[in-house]
Design an enzyme around this catalytic site. Structure first.
Site, PDB file in Angstrom:
ATOM      1  N   LYS A 214      -1.709   2.478 -11.494  1.00  0.00           N
ATOM      2  CA  LYS A 214      -2.893   1.995 -11.286  1.00  0.00           C
ATOM      3  C   LYS A 214      -3.868   2.061 -12.758  1.00  0.00           C
ATOM      4  O   LYS A 214      -4.760   2.732 -12.564  1.00  0.00           O
ATOM      5  CB  LYS A 214      -3.865   2.334 -10.059  1.00  0.00           C
ATOM      6  CG  LYS A 214      -5.015   1.386  -9.751  1.00  0.00           C
ATOM      7  CD  LYS A 214      -4.555   0.372  -9.064  1.00  0.00           C
ATOM      8  CE  LYS A 214      -5.949  -0.750  -8.864  1.00  0.00           C
ATOM      9  NZ  LYS A 214      -5.704  -2.094  -8.469  1.00  0.00           N
TER      10      LYS A 214
ATOM     11  N   ASP B 286       6.533   4.228   3.043  1.00  0.00           N
ATOM     12  CA  ASP B 286       6.331   3.445   4.479  1.00  0.00           C
ATOM     13  C   ASP B 286       6.541   1.949   4.460  1.00  0.00           C
ATOM     14  O   ASP B 286       7.275   1.616   5.418  1.00  0.00           O
ATOM     15  CB  ASP B 286       4.950   4.023   4.949  1.00  0.00           C
ATOM     16  CG  ASP B 286       5.051   5.236   5.988  1.00  0.00           C
ATOM     17  OD1 ASP B 286       5.748   6.136   5.633  1.00  0.00           O
ATOM     18  OD2 ASP B 286       4.423   5.269   7.097  1.00  0.00           O
TER      19      ASP B 286
ATOM     20  N   ASP C   3      -0.786  -2.308  -6.349  1.00  0.00           N
ATOM     21  CA  ASP C   3      -1.222  -3.389  -5.251  1.00  0.00           C
ATOM     22  C   ASP C   3       0.079  -4.511  -5.562  1.00  0.00           C
ATOM     23  O   ASP C   3       0.261  -5.130  -4.377  1.00  0.00           O
ATOM     24  CB  ASP C   3      -2.612  -3.881  -5.442  1.00  0.00           C
ATOM     25  CG  ASP C   3      -3.237  -4.390  -7.031  1.00  0.00           C
ATOM     26  OD1 ASP C   3      -2.339  -3.778  -7.891  1.00  0.00           O
ATOM     27  OD2 ASP C   3      -4.154  -4.691  -7.374  1.00  0.00           O
TER      28      ASP C   3
ATOM     29  N   ASP D  40       3.786   7.614  -1.242  1.00  0.00           N
ATOM     30  CA  ASP D  40       3.561   7.936   0.457  1.00  0.00           C
ATOM     31  C   ASP D  40       3.381   6.640   1.037  1.00  0.00           C
ATOM     32  O   ASP D  40       4.103   6.233   2.004  1.00  0.00           O
ATOM     33  CB  ASP D  40       2.212   8.613   0.656  1.00  0.00           C
ATOM     34  CG  ASP D  40       2.084   9.118   2.027  1.00  0.00           C
ATOM     35  OD1 ASP D  40       3.042   9.258   2.864  1.00  0.00           O
ATOM     36  OD2 ASP D  40       0.897   8.830   2.499  1.00  0.00           O
TER      37      ASP D  40
ATOM     38  N   TYR E 194      -3.103  14.561  -3.978  1.00  0.00           N
ATOM     39  CA  TYR E 194      -2.547  15.532  -2.902  1.00  0.00           C
ATOM     40  C   TYR E 194      -3.006  17.036  -3.140  1.00  0.00           C
ATOM     41  O   TYR E 194      -3.411  18.030  -2.347  1.00  0.00           O
ATOM     42  CB  TYR E 194      -1.104  15.603  -2.571  1.00  0.00           C
ATOM     43  CG  TYR E 194      -0.765  14.653  -1.368  1.00  0.00           C
ATOM     44  CD1 TYR E 194      -1.114  12.996  -1.616  1.00  0.00           C
ATOM     45  CD2 TYR E 194      -0.105  14.708  -0.193  1.00  0.00           C
ATOM     46  CE1 TYR E 194      -0.742  12.192  -0.801  1.00  0.00           C
ATOM     47  CE2 TYR E 194       0.442  13.774   0.732  1.00  0.00           C
ATOM     48  CZ  TYR E 194      -0.337  12.521   0.452  1.00  0.00           C
ATOM     49  OH  TYR E 194       0.599  11.630   1.283  1.00  0.00           O
TER      50      TYR E 194
HETATM   51  C1  IPM Z   1       5.056  12.019   4.464  1.00  0.00           C
HETATM   52  C2  IPM Z   1       4.098  12.178   5.407  1.00  0.00           C
HETATM   53  C3  IPM Z   1       3.417  13.448   4.713  1.00  0.00           C
HETATM   54  C4  IPM Z   1       2.689  13.055   3.371  1.00  0.00           C
HETATM   55  C5  IPM Z   1       2.051  14.047   5.744  1.00  0.00           C
HETATM   56  C6  IPM Z   1       2.710  14.339   6.992  1.00  0.00           C
HETATM   57  C7  IPM Z   1       1.598  15.279   5.209  1.00  0.00           C
HETATM   58  O1  IPM Z   1       3.211  11.109   5.433  1.00  0.00           O
HETATM   59  O2  IPM Z   1       5.997  12.831   4.015  1.00  0.00           O
HETATM   60  O3  IPM Z   1       5.318  10.807   4.095  1.00  0.00           O
HETATM   61  O4  IPM Z   1       1.626  12.442   3.366  1.00  0.00           O
HETATM   62  O5  IPM Z   1       3.331  13.091   2.303  1.00  0.00           O
HETATM   63 MG    MG Z   2       4.020   9.222   4.603  1.00  0.00          MG
END
Ligand code: IPM
Ligand code: MG
Length: 361
Positions: free
Chosen positions: A195, A255, A227, A251, A135
């Site tokens: 990884k 999710d 993975d 990230d 990032y």
């Molecule tokens: C998160 C989001 C952010 C990230 C984006 C909006 C930049 O997906 O906070 O998880 O990738 O960190």
């Molecule tokens: Mg995210």
């Protein structure tokens, strides 16, 4: 206690409004100041993170953040895109430690796409390093063809990078969190996700985390490739206690983990720096497709406000009260669309916020 309120874009304004409502019924004195961020700030001031917004955030004890982003900004130069606002806040405030707890509330076991027995009682903590990795690695960019045959760019690149101190400090955060959880009855295990089989950056990550782990003999440490971790999270999620990983993998895995709780609309997050100053935001995004419709789930933001009270404002009792109130509205059968299932009552964003307020009272 000074709180910077940055609602942002899309559903950000709707969900933050509900969290502010909830904060306002606590018998606590806050100074809250709102500012534009993301696409909203770009529209008004030509920049997603105006100087005044950054200053407000830096001068506050905590930031309550909604979400940023909208497809309509996809063609802007990268430094002007809404996402740069949250990345800029994280970097400038030094918010390197991102806590994303995935807790499955008993009432929502049926809302997950996974079998109830897999997720019932789930309570895991994902700790994502937030200011390093690909990032923020340099160099980055695009290379343009030189033979004149292809107009524009021929390739693009970003650089994955971690320094030893960056890995050490997030590893300490993870081991200390596992220690705290162990005292509360959890297993006391850190799973470091990497990884290392392919990437030099993550072999280094693994080595440094192992080294730090020696200082915590009471905490079990295991290593898992990303993975495999993605697979184990849906196969046997309760095998995890604390997961620590880099910015990019964190990230993605957070999710994924959110769906173990029924909906990403339930997942709060805290991003802390070394002074316990923090930014609190739902783990989900701005969801422009449902913005303005009053249907978004405000619970992730309300639960983020609870984390803010606990971590940055030293108000653990108030945080407990908010979390209990959320449990109560779920027990009453109130559900926004994302967590709705047959036999429950579908409510909108404001109704959900009002119900939490009522439960608190
Ligand atoms: C998160 C989001 C952010 C990230 C984006 C909006 C930049 O997906 O906070 O998880 O990738 O960190
Ligand atoms: Mg995210």
């Amino acid at each position: 206690m000074k709180i910077a309120v940055l609602p942002g874009d899309g559903i950000g304004t709707e969900i933050v409004a509900e969290a502010v409502k909830v904060l306002n019924v606590l018998d606590l004195k806050f100074e809250m100041e709102t500012a534009l961020v993301g696409g909203a700030a770009f529209d008004a001031h030509g920049h997603p993170l105006p100087e005044a917004t950054l200053k407000l955030a830096m001068d506050s004890d905590a930031v309550l953040f909604g979400a940023v982003g909208d497809w309509k900004y996809d063609t802007l130069d990268r430094p002007l895109r809404p996402e740069q606002a949250i990345l800029g806040l994280r970097k400038n405030m030094g918010l390197f430690a991102n806590f994303r707890p995935a807790i499955c509330y008993e009432q929502l076991v049926g809302a997950s796409s996974l079998k109830p027995e897999l997720i019932s009682g789930l309570d895991i903590l994902i700790i994502r390093e937030l200011t390093g990795d690909i990032y923020f690695g340099q160099p980055r960019g695009r290379r343009v063809a030189t033979d004149g045959h292809f107009p524009g760019a021929e390739e693009a690149f970003d650089t994955m990078r971690y320094s030893k101190p960056e890995i050490e400090r997030i590893a300490h955060v993870a081991f200390q969190a596992a220690r705290k959880r162990k005292a509360a009855g959890f297993e006391g295990r850190v799973t470091s996700v990497d990884k290392a089989n392919v990437l030099e950056t993550f072999q280094f990550w693994k080595d440094v985390v192992s080294e730090v782990g020696k200082e915590y003999p009471d905490i079990a440490l295991d290593h898992m490739y990303v993975d495999n971790a993605a697979m184990q999270l849906v196969k046997e999620p309760k095998r995890f206690d604390v997961v620590v990983t880099g910015n990019m993998f964190g990230d993605i895995l957070s999710d994924e983990a959110s769906m173990l709780t029924g909906s990403i609309g339930m997942l709060p997050s805290a991003s802390l720096n070394s002074k316990n100053q923090g930014l609190y935001e739902p783990s989900h995004g701005s969801a422009p497709d449902i913005a303005g419709k009053g249907v978004a789930n405000p619970l992730a933001t309300i639960l983020s406000a609870a984390m803010m009270l606990r971590f940055s404002l030293n108000q653990a009792a108030a945080a407990d009260r908010i979390e209990a109130a959320v449990q109560q509205v779920l027990a009453q059968g109130l559900r926004t669309g994302d967590i709705y299932s047959e036999g429950t009552t579908k409510v909108g964003t404001a109704q959900m916020g009002d119900a939490v307020v009522k439960a608190l009272r």
